[in-house]
Design a protein around this motif. Structure first.
Motif, PDB file in Angstrom:
ATOM      1  N   PRO A 294       0.787  -1.133   0.124  1.00  0.00           N
ATOM      2  CA  PRO A 294      -0.111  -0.045  -0.107  1.00  0.00           C
ATOM      3  C   PRO A 294       0.768   1.243   0.006  1.00  0.00           C
ATOM      4  CG  PRO A 294       0.096  -0.795   2.190  1.00  0.00           C
ATOM      5  CD  PRO A 294       0.678  -1.780   1.371  1.00  0.00           C
ATOM      6  N   PHE A 295       2.091   1.127  -0.211  1.00  0.00           N
ATOM      7  CA  PHE A 295       3.033   2.334  -0.300  1.00  0.00           C
ATOM      8  C   PHE A 295       3.026   2.860  -1.831  1.00  0.00           C
ATOM      9  CE2 PHE A 295       4.144   0.391   3.612  1.00  0.00           C
ATOM     10  CZ  PHE A 295       3.672   1.295   4.593  1.00  0.00           C
ATOM     11  N   HIS A 296       2.250   2.449  -2.771  1.00  0.00           N
ATOM     12  CA  HIS A 296       2.415   2.709  -4.011  1.00  0.00           C
ATOM     13  C   HIS A 296       2.000   4.356  -4.259  1.00  0.00           C
ATOM     14  CE1 HIS A 296      -1.536   1.634  -3.591  1.00  0.00           C
ATOM     15  NE2 HIS A 296      -1.916   1.979  -4.705  1.00  0.00           N
ATOM     16  N   PHE A 297       1.328   4.890  -3.413  1.00  0.00           N
ATOM     17  CA  PHE A 297       0.787   6.185  -3.541  1.00  0.00           C
ATOM     18  C   PHE A 297       1.925   7.047  -3.745  1.00  0.00           C
ATOM     19  CE2 PHE A 297       0.734   5.268   0.975  1.00  0.00           C
ATOM     20  CZ  PHE A 297       1.633   6.167   1.454  1.00  0.00           C
ATOM     21  N   TRP A 298       3.131   7.139  -3.347  1.00  0.00           N
ATOM     22  CA  TRP A 298       4.182   8.048  -3.265  1.00  0.00           C
ATOM     23  C   TRP A 298       4.584   8.107  -4.725  1.00  0.00           C
ATOM     24  CZ3 TRP A 298       9.002   7.536  -4.745  1.00  0.00           C
ATOM     25  CH2 TRP A 298       9.661   6.142  -4.238  1.00  0.00           C
ATOM     26  N   LEU A 299       4.868   6.930  -5.262  1.00  0.00           N
ATOM     27  CA  LEU A 299       5.220   6.879  -6.675  1.00  0.00           C
ATOM     28  C   LEU A 299       4.366   7.616  -7.688  1.00  0.00           C
ATOM     29  CD1 LEU A 299       6.825   3.471  -6.606  1.00  0.00           C
ATOM     30  CD2 LEU A 299       7.985   5.227  -7.443  1.00  0.00           C
ATOM     31  N   GLY A 300       3.037   7.248  -7.330  1.00  0.00           N
ATOM     32  CA  GLY A 300       1.922   7.903  -8.297  1.00  0.00           C
ATOM     33  C   GLY A 300       2.105   9.474  -8.138  1.00  0.00           C
ATOM     34  N   ASP A 301       2.100  10.025  -6.976  1.00  0.00           N
ATOM     35  CA  ASP A 301       2.083  11.440  -6.817  1.00  0.00           C
ATOM     36  C   ASP A 301       3.314  11.875  -7.387  1.00  0.00           C
ATOM     37  OD1 ASP A 301      -0.437  11.004  -5.195  1.00  0.00           O
ATOM     38  OD2 ASP A 301       0.660  11.252  -3.442  1.00  0.00           O
ATOM     39  N   MET A 302       4.219  11.130  -7.292  1.00  0.00           N
ATOM     40  CA  MET A 302       5.579  11.855  -7.692  1.00  0.00           C
ATOM     41  C   MET A 302       5.601  11.983  -9.127  1.00  0.00           C
ATOM     42  SD  MET A 302       9.556  10.692  -6.488  1.00  0.00           S
ATOM     43  CE  MET A 302       9.572  11.899  -5.328  1.00  0.00           C
ATOM     44  N   PHE A 303       5.121  10.894  -9.945  1.00  0.00           N
ATOM     45  CA  PHE A 303       5.165  11.122 -11.451  1.00  0.00           C
ATOM     46  C   PHE A 303       3.972  12.169 -12.140  1.00  0.00           C
ATOM     47  CE2 PHE A 303       7.596   7.156 -11.064  1.00  0.00           C
ATOM     48  CZ  PHE A 303       8.589   7.131 -11.905  1.00  0.00           C
ATOM     49  N   GLN A 304       2.976  12.068 -11.024  1.00  0.00           N
ATOM     50  CA  GLN A 304       2.092  13.179 -11.668  1.00  0.00           C
ATOM     51  C   GLN A 304       2.378  14.601 -11.255  1.00  0.00           C
ATOM     52  OE1 GLN A 304      -1.880  12.346 -10.142  1.00  0.00           O
ATOM     53  NE2 GLN A 304      -2.838  14.091 -11.313  1.00  0.00           N
ATOM     54  N   GLY A 305       2.759  14.816  -9.901  1.00  0.00           N
ATOM     55  CA  GLY A 305       2.943  16.244  -9.431  1.00  0.00           C
ATOM     56  C   GLY A 305       4.452  16.794  -9.662  1.00  0.00           C
ATOM     57  N   VAL A 306       5.362  15.905  -9.834  1.00  0.00           N
ATOM     58  CA  VAL A 306       6.967  16.523  -9.703  1.00  0.00           C
ATOM     59  C   VAL A 306       7.274  16.714 -11.224  1.00  0.00           C
ATOM     60  CG1 VAL A 306       9.260  15.998  -9.014  1.00  0.00           C
ATOM     61  CG2 VAL A 306       7.447  15.152  -7.672  1.00  0.00           C
ATOM     62  N   ARG A 307       8.100  17.794 -11.283  1.00  0.00           N
ATOM     63  CA  ARG A 307       8.573  18.227 -12.622  1.00  0.00           C
ATOM     64  C   ARG A 307       9.162  16.953 -13.391  1.00  0.00           C
ATOM     65  NH1 ARG A 307       6.031  21.880 -14.583  1.00  0.00           N
ATOM     66  NH2 ARG A 307       7.696  22.577 -15.840  1.00  0.00           N
ATOM     67  N   PRO A 308       9.082  16.988 -14.676  1.00  0.00           N
ATOM     68  CA  PRO A 308       9.848  15.755 -15.412  1.00  0.00           C
ATOM     69  C   PRO A 308      11.196  15.508 -15.281  1.00  0.00           C
ATOM     70  CG  PRO A 308       8.922  17.392 -16.873  1.00  0.00           C
ATOM     71  CD  PRO A 308       8.427  17.877 -15.638  1.00  0.00           C
ATOM     72  N   TRP A 309      11.890  16.389 -14.985  1.00  0.00           N
ATOM     73  CA  TRP A 309      13.259  16.489 -14.842  1.00  0.00           C
ATOM     74  C   TRP A 309      13.751  15.665 -13.678  1.00  0.00           C
ATOM     75  CZ3 TRP A 309      15.725  18.806 -10.961  1.00  0.00           C
ATOM     76  CH2 TRP A 309      14.985  19.922 -10.135  1.00  0.00           C
ATOM     77  N   LEU A 310      13.006  15.863 -12.743  1.00  0.00           N
ATOM     78  CA  LEU A 310      13.359  15.212 -11.402  1.00  0.00           C
ATOM     79  C   LEU A 310      12.551  13.901 -11.076  1.00  0.00           C
ATOM     80  CD1 LEU A 310      14.747  15.740  -8.538  1.00  0.00           C
ATOM     81  CD2 LEU A 310      12.737  17.144  -7.865  1.00  0.00           C
ATOM     82  N   ALA A 311      11.524  13.761 -11.485  1.00  0.00           N
ATOM     83  CA  ALA A 311      10.611  12.625 -10.915  1.00  0.00           C
ATOM     84  C   ALA A 311      11.212  11.262 -11.153  1.00  0.00           C
ATOM     85  CB  ALA A 311       9.114  12.756 -11.639  1.00  0.00           C
TER      86      ALA A 311
END
Lengths: 458, 396
Positions: free
Chosen positions: B149-166
């Motif tokens: 159940p800790f998959h949420f941080w990955l989804g949040d990161m790819f959706q919310g973080v800028r593409p150069w960093l994610a």
């Protein structure tokens, strides 16, 4: 600049290919791969066939209907991918010298289930996408012909990978049961449909199902099953193609007669060893419970073949002269001789039917066809097309349609109910968190507490 | 033929991911792309490059770098939100795991893992203490791998973080999680009760990660979140391999890390240019105007999903074989379900990306060249990795 433009123009068909050609190329490549004996190429082939339907559907004018209609085609491919993966794991485990019995059993079952799922779904033998033969395919000109490809591909999958799915008796028995149900439903639908093209598509489904049953029973060599299928199904596929080219096989009385006889002969040849085995075969294979519905389906198929194939009305102002041996007639003759040749091959390889058994097994197809022919030739009391003449036919057709629709609706309800239960069970997982950071922390703390107490509980 | 040195492969993958990240950084507006973000990227790439020799003690450092890089832009609200979430979850997970480590050290009198197993094998310590401490010490590894159940941080990161960093941040965090678990359970078989406990817990974690990941992937509609869930499933592969009692072996981990860095870079970049799930919408501009670059991006996405023939499929197959031969059949079923769902969604993503033909004469916006460069670098890098595997030039 001039050279650049020329290069761009030359590359244009590669970068942006014509949709019809691209779909056709994908479909041909897919069907070619399906014939290879490897599961890997089979799965890739099905994926390409599904891609071809998608390519055609996305470019169709009624794409909003076509795209969802053919979406299910990825399921058989996925099932075959599963079988491929199980085989890959098995090979890897063997290569490393360790294949426990329980793992071998699990992988064998997975391969059998994957192959059967792929084959049966394409044969309209699973309740998920059964009515696909009712509707034309996505390409405008050959659309009504395209669905005929799918049951044929299903048979090829089952025939090509027979070793995988017949190795597990439970899977083989289940597949046989589903095939019998499908044979009855397909012939009922062929009988119930008003248009000959639609009936023909369902007869193709029925032929592929009969041939797959032969493969499952393994009473004749697999090459013979293939030849019988080629005769029966190939003839109908050619007939369907002829229907789309101005109903050519039915335009001339001689062609019509030839096609009627050849299709009937091919059906008799295909169904005869099947009914001999189911009715009078060795213990374990013979079963009256299976023989009666199969005989009913065979008889109904023969009836539709003879009775529903009528001469097409001539609408041309000037009738073109037909060659004495046209491609259509040549195909019909090939269809007619393929079945008997296959039966001789079967007899040569040891297949035999004791006297009365052989006669009784031939009765449904020959009898139903003969009665249909006699009724067709008999001078009609009421003129054809009159309300009196149509009334009796309509009642029978309507009954067949109601029966087919009732059974498929029941199946659909069961599938929908199961989907709803699965959806209800999975709904809480979607509401697991709202996205608040604080909730994440609470969740983590909860999990830590569980991790702490889990060992104590053990 | 001589195999490639194992250190060179993650190093090359990290360098490729770094160049792709720096290229994407050029898309940022003036004032955003400076030395700080570039330095953060370099630090993360070094983390990936040193994966085989990584030390679990670096975990807080890596988490700190990622959170700092996210929190740097005060006006980027999604970055701030992600930073906060990571701080909450990973901060507390590190604290709990650290407590577990300290408890184990207290129980055994030594901080060294191998010595701890030797001491515990004597049976002098109370079971309660080590059986409480061991699961706690594994927690940060599971969280960082991003298995549900800790998959949420990955989804949040790819959706919310800028593409150069994610992609670099996600890959580095996941690799750090794998290294943590590998180091923490090094030679745990020496202490059978501990091994049974750890493998049992990780088996449950892997089971949940595969099943919940498959369900989540089935319901998701945003391509970025789908990439996140696929990354989470790749993390679950590590959990399953450890649960099977097979390491992860260093060489496997190296391949996994190199693949993850390249595949996430390509898939994440591509996902930014794909539409939200619309079966009958027009194709994405990148596929209409730059089809070859899109194909390279799709290769990365397919590899994450384990589509047969891609380098990622090798990882899925290896885990399935390990589970089968060690008798963990209960995990084979969720693994198969997750793989099939990933395969289904990967092809569906391809279809949605191509969509339906646009009307004739419709103008198509060009995709910026740095993004195309990032796709090319990651796609060609992945193709290179696959070629090395096919040529049997990899050191395993």
């Amino acid at each position: 600049m001039w050279i650049r433009d020329r290069i761009r123009a030359a590359l244009q068909p590669i970068i942006h290919p014509d949709v019809r050609r691209l779909g056709g190329a994908l479909c041909v490549a897919g069907l070619g791969l399906v014939w290879w004996p490897s599961l890997w190429t089979g799965a890739l082939g099905l994926e390409l066939v599904a891609a071809a339907f998608w390519v055609w559907a996305r470019a169709a004018s009624d794409r909003d209907e076509q795209l969802p209609r053919w979406r299910w085609l990825r399921r058989p491919a996925l099932a075959l991918w599963l079988a491929t993966a199980a085989q890959a794991v098995q090979q890897e485990a063997v290569r490393h010298g360790l294949l426990p019995y329980s793992l071998a059993t699990l992988l064998l079952w997975t391969q059998a289930a994957g192959v059967v799922w792929a084959g049966l779904e394409l044969l309209a033998a699973l309740p998920l996408a059964r009515p696909f033969s009712d509707r034309p395919g996505p390409l405008l000109t050959v659309g009504p012909w395209l669905p005929a490809l799918l049951p044929s591909t299903g048979f090829v999958i089952l025939w090509r990978h027979v070793g995988h799915w017949t190795a597990v008796p439970e899977v083989r028995r289940t597949a046989l049961l589903l095939l019998i149900v499908t044979a009855v439903l397909a012939t009922l639908r062929a009988f119930g449909r008003g248009r000959w093209v639609a009936s023909l598509r369902w007869l193709i489904v029925a032929d592929c199902v009969f041939a797959s049953m032969l493969v499952a029973l393994a009473v004749v060599p697999h090459e013979v099953s293939l030849l019988l299928w080629l005769g029966a199904c190939g003839g109908r596929v050619a007939l369907l193609a002829g229907e789309l080219r101005g109903m050519a096989p039915r335009r001339v009385a001689a062609s019509l007669l030839l096609w009627r006889i050849s299709n009937w002969a091919a059906s008799i040849a295909l169904s005869w060893p099947l009914l001999v085995t189911l009715g009078f075969g060795p213990p374990g294979l013979a079963s009256p419970w299976a023989a009666f519905p199969t005989a009913f389906a065979v008889a109904l198929g023969a009836w539709v073949t003879i009775r529903r194939m009528v001469e097409a009305p001539e609408r041309r102002a000037m009738v073109r002269r037909e060659s004495a041996v046209s491609v259509s007639r040549l195909t019909a003759m090939l269809t007619m001789v393929t079945g008997p040749i296959a039966l001789i091959m079967a007899w040569w390889s040891g297949f035999d039917a004791p006297g009365p058994a052989g006669l009784i097994a031939a009765l449904p197809s020959i009898g139903a066809g003969a009665v249909a022919w006699w009724l067709d030739r008999r001078p009609a009391k009421a003129p054809a097309g009159s309300p009196e003449a149509e009334r009796g036919v309509d009642v029978a057709r309507r009954l067949a349609t109601v029966l087919y629709r009732g059974i498929t609706a029941l199946e659909r309800r069961v599938v929908d109910a199961l989907s709803k239960v699965a959806g209800a069970l999975m709904a809480p997982s979607r509401d697991l968190h709202t996205g608040d950071a604080q909730e994440y922390l609470l969740f983590l703390i909860g999990l830590s507490v569980v991790a702490l107490f889990l060992p104590l509980l053990k | 033929m001589t195999a490639f040195p194992s250190q060179a492969i993650p190093g090359a993958a990290a360098a490729a991911a770094l160049i792709a990240g720096l290229a994407m950084l050029r898309l940022e507006r003036a004032g955003r792309a400076g030395l700080g973000p570039a330095a953060a990227l370099v630090a993360l790439a070094v983390g990936i490059g040193l994966a085989p020799a990584a030390h679990p003690g670096w975990t807080p450092l890596v988490v700190g770098v990622v959170i700092a890089a996210l929190a740097r832009d005060g006006d980027e609200l999604l970055h701030g939100e992600c930073a906060l979430k990571l701080l909450w979850v990973m901060g507390s997970a590190i604290a709990l795991s650290w407590a577990g480590l300290e408890l184990l050290a207290l129980a055994t009198g030594t901080p060294y893992v191998l010595e701890q197993w030797a001491v515990l094998r004597l049976g002098l310590e109370p079971t309660f203490l080590w059986s409480t401490a061991l699961p706690l010490s594994l927690l940060i590894g599971v969280v960082l791998l991003g298995g549900a159940p800790f998959h949420f941080w990955l989804g949040d990161m790819f959706q919310g973080v800028r593409p150069w960093l994610a992609p670099l941040a996600a890959a580095t965090l996941q690799i750090t999680g794998a290294v943590w678990l590998a180091a923490r359970l090094d030679s745990v078989a020496m202490f059978p009760p501990g091994a049974q406990l750890a493998w049992g817990l990780l088996r449950i974690a892997a089971w949940v990660a595969f099943m919940a990941g498959a369900v989540t992937l089935g319901a998701q509609r945003r391509p970025e979140r789908r990439v996140g869930t696929l990354a989470s499933l790749n993390g679950a592969l590590v959990l399953a391999l450890i649960a099977a009692g097979r390491g992860p072996e260093t060489m496997w981990l190296v391949y996994w890390a190199a693949h993850l860095a390249l595949a996430l870079t390509g898939a994440s970049t591509l996902a930014r240019f794909l539409p939200v799930s619309t079966p009958a919408g027009p194709g994405a501009p990148i596929l209409r105007r730059h089809p070859w670059f899109a194909v390279l991006g799709l290769l990365c996405l397919f590899s994450l999903a384990g589509v047969p023939g891609t380098p990622g499929a090798r990882l899925w197959l290896e885990v399935a074989r390990a589970l089968g031969t060690t008798g963990r059949h209960d995990l084979l079923v969720p693994l198969a379900i997750a793989w099939l769902t990933a395969l289904w969604k990967a092809i569906e993503q391809l279809r949605e990306a191509y969509g339906v033909p646009a009307r004739p004469g419709a103008t198509v916006r060009a995709v910026p060249s740095p993004a195309r460069a990032a796709l090319a670098i990651s796609g060609l890098g992945l193709a290179g990795l696959a070629s090395l595997a096919w040529a049997k030039l990899l050191p395993w």
